[in-house]
Scaffold this active site. Structure first.
Site, PDB file in Angstrom:
ATOM      1  N   GLU A   3      19.096  58.618  30.432  1.00 28.59           N
ATOM      2  CA  GLU A   3      20.105  59.008  31.423  1.00 28.59           C
ATOM      3  C   GLU A   3      19.450  59.670  32.629  1.00 28.59           C
ATOM      4  OE1 GLU A   3      21.945  59.417  27.262  1.00 28.59           O
ATOM      5  OE2 GLU A   3      20.004  59.839  28.209  1.00 28.59           O
ATOM      6  N   CYS A  60      22.682  63.870  25.378  1.00 30.61           N
ATOM      7  CA  CYS A  60      22.400  65.219  24.899  1.00 30.61           C
ATOM      8  C   CYS A  60      22.845  66.227  25.966  1.00 30.61           C
ATOM      9  CB  CYS A  60      20.904  65.364  24.620  1.00 30.61           C
ATOM     10  SG  CYS A  60      19.898  65.468  26.124  1.00 30.61           S
ATOM     11  N   CYS A  95      21.104  65.793  29.355  1.00 29.14           N
ATOM     12  CA  CYS A  95      21.557  64.611  30.096  1.00 29.14           C
ATOM     13  C   CYS A  95      22.965  64.819  30.650  1.00 29.14           C
ATOM     14  CB  CYS A  95      21.475  63.377  29.212  1.00 29.14           C
ATOM     15  SG  CYS A  95      19.764  62.950  28.798  1.00 29.14           S
TER      16      CYS A  95
END
Length: 164
Positions: free
Chosen positions: A58, A86, A89
């Site tokens: 990302e 996560c 990101c």
């Protein structure tokens, strides 16, 4: 015949990027940023390949989009990713002003094959988070040390600053 690319096709592209990246010494994660104007930017996980813990798919897709578009503001963009982002990101997408995130596999799927970031999600929910990684404010006692607000004051006075 329609040439419109659907959300499912962008998500499938992210999954294909992730699979190909595994065979190129990378992690099993891929992402596609679709800018507001329809331009697309790919990213793959290069954490172990580049020894860069921030090189998540990302983030690399957001970096590519911002670099190519010449902006840090991706308002109106959609981030398609092969797996649930996560916290790092997600924060990156927020800072980039991404409009929406769409993912395929979730964090539990990732954890089942060794990519368990639950401790990072829990960090922000946990009152005892300092047991994982202490984060503390330190007052500078040296009278010759710069004032903590000096960078902000300099920023506020700078006429050429670019707001973000």
């Amino acid at each position: 015949m329609s040439t419109t690319v659907t959300a499912e096709q962008y998500l499938a592209r992210a999954i294909r990027l992730a699979t190909a990246n595994v065979l190129n010494s990378g992690g099993p994660f891929g992402a596609v940023v679709v800018a507001a104007d329809g331009q697309t930017f790919d990213g793959v996980n290069r954490v172990t390949a580049d020894n860069d813990p921030t090189a998540h798919a990302e983030v690399t897709a957001i970096r590519a989009a911002c670099r190519e578009l010449g902006t840090f503001d991706l308002s109106g963009a959609v981030l398609y990713t092969s797996c649930e982002p996560c916290p790092m990101c997600l924060a990156s997408a927020l800072w980039a002003r991404v409009q929406r995130v769409v993912y395929a596999a979730d964090r539990h799927d990732a954890a089942s094959v060794g990519f368990d970031d639950a401790v990072f999600y829990e960090y922000f929910e946990n009152r005892n988070r300092n047991s994982l990684m202490p984060v503390a404010k330190l007052e500078l006692g040296d009278p010759g040390a710069p004032a903590p607000l000096e960078p902000f004051n300099t920023w506020n006075k700078l006429e050429s600053r670019i707001e973000y």
